[in-house]
Design a protein around this motif. Sequence first.
Motif, PDB file in Angstrom:
ATOM      1  N   LYS A  87      12.254  13.348 -11.237  1.00 58.14           N
ATOM      2  CA  LYS A  87      11.623  13.492 -12.702  1.00 58.14           C
ATOM      3  C   LYS A  87      12.718  13.972 -13.613  1.00 58.14           C
ATOM      4  O   LYS A  87      13.178  15.049 -13.275  1.00 58.14           O
ATOM      5  N   ARG A  88      13.024  13.334 -14.586  1.00 58.51           N
ATOM      6  CA  ARG A  88      13.972  13.962 -15.485  1.00 58.51           C
ATOM      7  C   ARG A  88      13.318  14.478 -16.776  1.00 58.51           C
ATOM      8  O   ARG A  88      12.397  13.507 -17.311  1.00 58.51           O
ATOM      9  N   HIS A  89      13.114  15.719 -17.213  1.00 58.33           N
ATOM     10  CA  HIS A  89      12.370  16.352 -18.197  1.00 58.33           C
ATOM     11  C   HIS A  89      13.102  16.004 -19.467  1.00 58.33           C
ATOM     12  O   HIS A  89      14.337  15.799 -19.566  1.00 58.33           O
ATOM     13  N   ASP A  90      12.579  16.234 -20.755  1.00 55.85           N
ATOM     14  CA  ASP A  90      12.858  16.113 -22.005  1.00 55.85           C
ATOM     15  C   ASP A  90      13.960  17.253 -22.056  1.00 55.85           C
ATOM     16  O   ASP A  90      14.988  16.778 -23.046  1.00 55.85           O
ATOM     17  N   ASN A  91      14.002  18.161 -21.628  1.00 54.90           N
ATOM     18  CA  ASN A  91      15.121  19.424 -21.579  1.00 54.90           C
ATOM     19  C   ASN A  91      16.274  18.929 -20.927  1.00 54.90           C
ATOM     20  O   ASN A  91      17.263  19.827 -20.809  1.00 54.90           O
ATOM     21  N   THR A 143      16.359  18.707 -17.594  1.00 57.57           N
ATOM     22  CA  THR A 143      16.493  19.397 -15.998  1.00 57.57           C
ATOM     23  C   THR A 143      15.573  18.025 -15.376  1.00 57.57           C
ATOM     24  O   THR A 143      14.997  17.435 -15.904  1.00 57.57           O
ATOM     25  N   GLU A 144      16.265  18.317 -14.013  1.00 54.34           N
ATOM     26  CA  GLU A 144      15.677  17.311 -13.078  1.00 54.34           C
ATOM     27  C   GLU A 144      14.926  18.159 -11.978  1.00 54.34           C
ATOM     28  O   GLU A 144      15.211  19.236 -11.497  1.00 54.34           O
ATOM     29  N   GLU A 145      13.914  17.545 -11.405  1.00 51.14           N
ATOM     30  CA  GLU A 145      13.181  18.183 -10.016  1.00 51.14           C
ATOM     31  C   GLU A 145      13.003  16.940  -9.345  1.00 51.14           C
ATOM     32  O   GLU A 145      12.365  15.657  -9.663  1.00 51.14           O
TER      33      GLU A 145
END
Length: 152
Positions: A94-98, A100-102
Amino acid sequence: MTSPLTRAWNEIIKPMLQRPARVQVAALCYRMGADGKEVLMITSRGTGRWILPKGWPVEGMDGPESALQEAWEEAGVKSARITPQPIGEYHFTKRHDNGTEEPVTTLIFEAEVEQLEDDYPESAERTREWMKPDQAATLVDEPELQDVLRRL
């Protein structure tokens, strides 16, 4: 031959630094059509990719209940019979708007749709479409989800 330093990095240090995968739940919504099972696919809000309704578990709800909540909000599934245990899972980043990835593990619950509404919370933000499982498998990015769809 692997060096002791490389082995220590791969087997001890790197796993300690990585975060464990977070868990999401998805509803693989289906109905029986004239030619067999059809699955309900939706588009993501960000990229417009075809996906299953999915999201983070809802506090106070178990996995199947959370998956049905997502199916209502994202696809308009008002009523469905859902499996109590996942029928499979898939993994993605998952790529976040900021930026970062998780890592995320998504548990898939199969839901036989009984009632579908046209007016639902995200109806203006998504497209939904009934399609054959094989067609859906060609449209999703995740290989493990492709396999689940093809097994239907």
